[in-house]
Write an enzyme that holds these catalytic residues in place. Structure first.
Site, PDB file in Angstrom:
ATOM      1  N   SER A 143       0.938  -1.158  -0.099  1.00  0.00           N
ATOM      2  CA  SER A 143      -0.044   0.055   0.053  1.00  0.00           C
ATOM      3  C   SER A 143       0.906   1.471  -0.011  1.00  0.00           C
ATOM      4  O   SER A 143       2.105   1.180   0.446  1.00  0.00           O
ATOM      5  CB  SER A 143      -0.868   0.075   1.127  1.00  0.00           C
ATOM      6  OG  SER A 143      -1.269   1.310   1.530  1.00  0.00           O
ATOM      7  N   TYR A 156      -1.925  -1.619  10.381  1.00  0.00           N
ATOM      8  CA  TYR A 156      -1.844  -1.341   9.137  1.00  0.00           C
ATOM      9  C   TYR A 156      -0.639  -0.931   8.738  1.00  0.00           C
ATOM     10  O   TYR A 156       0.077  -1.461   7.934  1.00  0.00           O
ATOM     11  CB  TYR A 156      -3.292  -0.686   8.531  1.00  0.00           C
ATOM     12  CG  TYR A 156      -3.232  -0.791   6.916  1.00  0.00           C
ATOM     13  CD1 TYR A 156      -4.321  -1.748   6.554  1.00  0.00           C
ATOM     14  CD2 TYR A 156      -2.817   0.069   6.212  1.00  0.00           C
ATOM     15  CE1 TYR A 156      -4.154  -2.094   5.307  1.00  0.00           C
ATOM     16  CE2 TYR A 156      -3.087  -0.069   4.866  1.00  0.00           C
ATOM     17  CZ  TYR A 156      -3.856  -0.878   4.376  1.00  0.00           C
ATOM     18  OH  TYR A 156      -4.001  -1.213   3.075  1.00  0.00           O
TER      19      TYR A 156
HETATM   20  P1  NAD Z   1     -11.310  -6.395   0.542  1.00  0.00           P
HETATM   21  O1  NAD Z   1     -12.158  -6.241   2.030  1.00  0.00           O
HETATM   22  O2  NAD Z   1     -12.131  -6.142  -0.624  1.00  0.00           O
HETATM   23  O3  NAD Z   1     -10.810  -7.638   0.373  1.00  0.00           O
HETATM   24  C1  NAD Z   1      -9.949  -8.369   1.277  1.00  0.00           C
HETATM   25  C2  NAD Z   1     -10.279  -9.753   1.286  1.00  0.00           C
HETATM   26  O4  NAD Z   1      -9.351 -10.310   2.250  1.00  0.00           O
HETATM   27  C3  NAD Z   1     -11.781 -10.214   1.695  1.00  0.00           C
HETATM   28  O5  NAD Z   1     -12.141 -10.976   0.637  1.00  0.00           O
HETATM   29  C4  NAD Z   1     -11.446 -10.791   2.962  1.00  0.00           C
HETATM   30  O6  NAD Z   1     -12.586 -11.577   3.392  1.00  0.00           O
HETATM   31  C5  NAD Z   1     -10.112 -11.296   2.854  1.00  0.00           C
HETATM   32  N1  NAD Z   1      -9.558 -11.476   4.362  1.00  0.00           N
HETATM   33  C6  NAD Z   1      -9.643 -10.708   5.171  1.00  0.00           C
HETATM   34  N2  NAD Z   1      -9.031 -11.257   6.468  1.00  0.00           N
HETATM   35  C7  NAD Z   1      -8.714 -12.512   6.142  1.00  0.00           C
HETATM   36  C8  NAD Z   1      -8.345 -13.799   6.901  1.00  0.00           C
HETATM   37  N3  NAD Z   1      -8.192 -13.722   8.318  1.00  0.00           N
HETATM   38  N4  NAD Z   1      -8.093 -14.792   6.115  1.00  0.00           N
HETATM   39  C9  NAD Z   1      -8.303 -14.928   4.912  1.00  0.00           C
HETATM   40  N5  NAD Z   1      -8.842 -14.001   3.974  1.00  0.00           N
HETATM   41  C10 NAD Z   1      -8.966 -12.831   4.584  1.00  0.00           C
HETATM   42  O7  NAD Z   1     -10.168  -5.190   0.526  1.00  0.00           O
HETATM   43  P2  NAD Z   1      -9.151  -4.801  -0.600  1.00  0.00           P
HETATM   44  O8  NAD Z   1      -9.319  -3.442  -0.827  1.00  0.00           O
HETATM   45  O9  NAD Z   1      -9.378  -5.602  -2.010  1.00  0.00           O
HETATM   46  O10 NAD Z   1      -7.876  -5.273  -0.006  1.00  0.00           O
HETATM   47  C11 NAD Z   1      -6.781  -6.087  -0.594  1.00  0.00           C
HETATM   48  C12 NAD Z   1      -5.556  -5.753  -0.146  1.00  0.00           C
HETATM   49  O11 NAD Z   1      -5.014  -4.673  -0.827  1.00  0.00           O
HETATM   50  C13 NAD Z   1      -5.198  -5.550   1.229  1.00  0.00           C
HETATM   51  O12 NAD Z   1      -3.826  -6.005   1.695  1.00  0.00           O
HETATM   52  C14 NAD Z   1      -5.242  -4.140   1.312  1.00  0.00           C
HETATM   53  O13 NAD Z   1      -4.406  -3.557   2.423  1.00  0.00           O
HETATM   54  C15 NAD Z   1      -4.573  -3.815   0.110  1.00  0.00           C
HETATM   55  N6  NAD Z   1      -4.901  -2.209  -0.401  1.00  0.00           N
HETATM   56  C16 NAD Z   1      -6.036  -1.838  -0.512  1.00  0.00           C
HETATM   57  C17 NAD Z   1      -6.393  -0.453  -0.792  1.00  0.00           C
HETATM   58  C18 NAD Z   1      -7.656   0.146  -1.000  1.00  0.00           C
HETATM   59  O14 NAD Z   1      -7.912   1.133  -1.120  1.00  0.00           O
HETATM   60  N7  NAD Z   1      -8.735  -0.683  -0.878  1.00  0.00           N
HETATM   61  C19 NAD Z   1      -4.976   0.362  -0.802  1.00  0.00           C
HETATM   62  C20 NAD Z   1      -4.060  -0.130  -0.586  1.00  0.00           C
HETATM   63  C21 NAD Z   1      -3.661  -1.386  -0.478  1.00  0.00           C
END
Ligand code: NAD
Length: 261
Positions: A143, A156
């Site tokens: 991120s 985080y």
């Molecule tokens: P999201 O919530 O849409 O998806 C995350 C997924 O991870 C979900 O399906 C959830 O069920 C799964 N998950 C959570 N805890 C879990 C566990 N204990 N075991 C197995 N699965 C688990 O989130 P996203 O935005 O798609 O995020 C995905 C990645 O991208 C994360 O690492 C997040 O930090 C990173 N990220 C997101 C953003 C953003 O703005 N959305 C920005 C930068 C980085």
């Protein structure tokens, strides 16, 4: 002297991942789902890992892949996951927003387990196969918070900075075996994780959601829009393609210019 890329070649071939096996954690939603779809579209056989069994199943059906309902905070449960994967995408993540002095310790610990310990354990499990065949790709969905901090996101930000370190060590150790490891570093992506934060912040600040996006989330981004999950997925697939074998130990910001400040 002209290189072979000057000689009338207008576009590099897209990644052809047929015959490759990938594992995407958190593949049931958001970025992970988009990455699973993009890898499958490039020909890979995809293992979709998620704590949400229904979501993993739906994405596996959609991509012709295999679902694994696993809680990544449970180290023992990771033993059920395949070890023979060529591409590992460490993507699962969660957020908790609170000031340090009020941050629940058990929530901090859970976030480190899912976002740092699980990637470490999955590397331990999958690198031997990649090393044995002399090819592997590790894509860590970090991120902008792997490179910069924000207040109230202690767990985080700490976890993402740790993932950055883990990725660099993987790059150094994997280089001799044809394994690359990189981070992708998105700013705010339009996913359920962020949509939840928008709603929470709108309520906390008593302002409309669109002002939260414009004034809070995009304050440091030069490009004033959220990124789409497919844009992050495109970068992940490119990292598995034919032109990135020399790219390792790097962190690639897709943050609309946030880290240019
Ligand atoms: P999201 O919530 O849409 O998806 C995350 C997924 O991870 C979900 O399906 C959830 O069920 C799964 N998950 C959570 N805890 C879990 C566990 N204990 N075991 C197995 N699965 C688990 O989130 P996203 O935005 O798609 O995020 C995905 C990645 O991208 C994360 O690492 C997040 O930090 C990173 N990220 C997101 C953003 C953003 O703005 N959305 C920005 C930068 C980085």
């Amino acid at each position: 002297m002209t290189s072979r890329f000057d000689a009338g070649v207008t576009a590099p071939p897209a990644a052809d991942l047929s015959g490759r096996t990938a594992m995407v954690t958190g593949g049931g939603s958001g970025i992970g789902r988009a990455v699973a779809r993009a890898l499958a579209a490039a020909g890979a056989d995809v293992h979709v890992v998620d704590v949400d069994a229904e979501a993993a199943k739906a994405v596996a059906e959609d991509t012709g892949g295999r679902p694994h309902a696993v809680d990544l905070a449970d180290a023992g449960a990771l033993e059920q996951l395949p070890s023979e994967v060529d591409i590992l995408v460490n993507n699962a993540g969660l957020q908790h927003v609170a000031p340090l002095e009020a941050f629940p310790p058990e929530r901090f610990a859970q976030i480190q387990k899912v976002m740092v310990t699980a990637p470490f354990l999955l590397l331990r499990r999958t690198l031997p196969h990649m090393y044995a065949q002399g090819w592997g790709r590790v894509v860590n969905v970090s991120s902008v918070h792997g490179l910069r901090a924000s207040p109230y996101k202690a767990a985080y930000v700490a976890a993402k900075h740790a993932l950055e370190g883990l990725s660099k060590v993987t790059a150094l150790e994997g280089a001799a075996y044809g394994v690359t490891s990189n981070c992708v570093n998105p700013g705010y992506v339009r996913t359920p994780l962020v949509e939840g934060q928008i709603a929470d912040q709108a309520e906390a600040h008593g302002i409309p959601e669109e002002r939260v996006v414009r004034e809070v989330m995009l304050e440091r981004s030069a490009i004033k829009r959220l990124i789409e999950p497919e844009e992050v997925a495109g970068l992940a697939v490119w990292l598995c393609g034919p032109h990135t074998g020399y790219l390792t130990g790097a962190s690639l910001p897709v943050d609309g210019g946030w880290t240019a400040h």
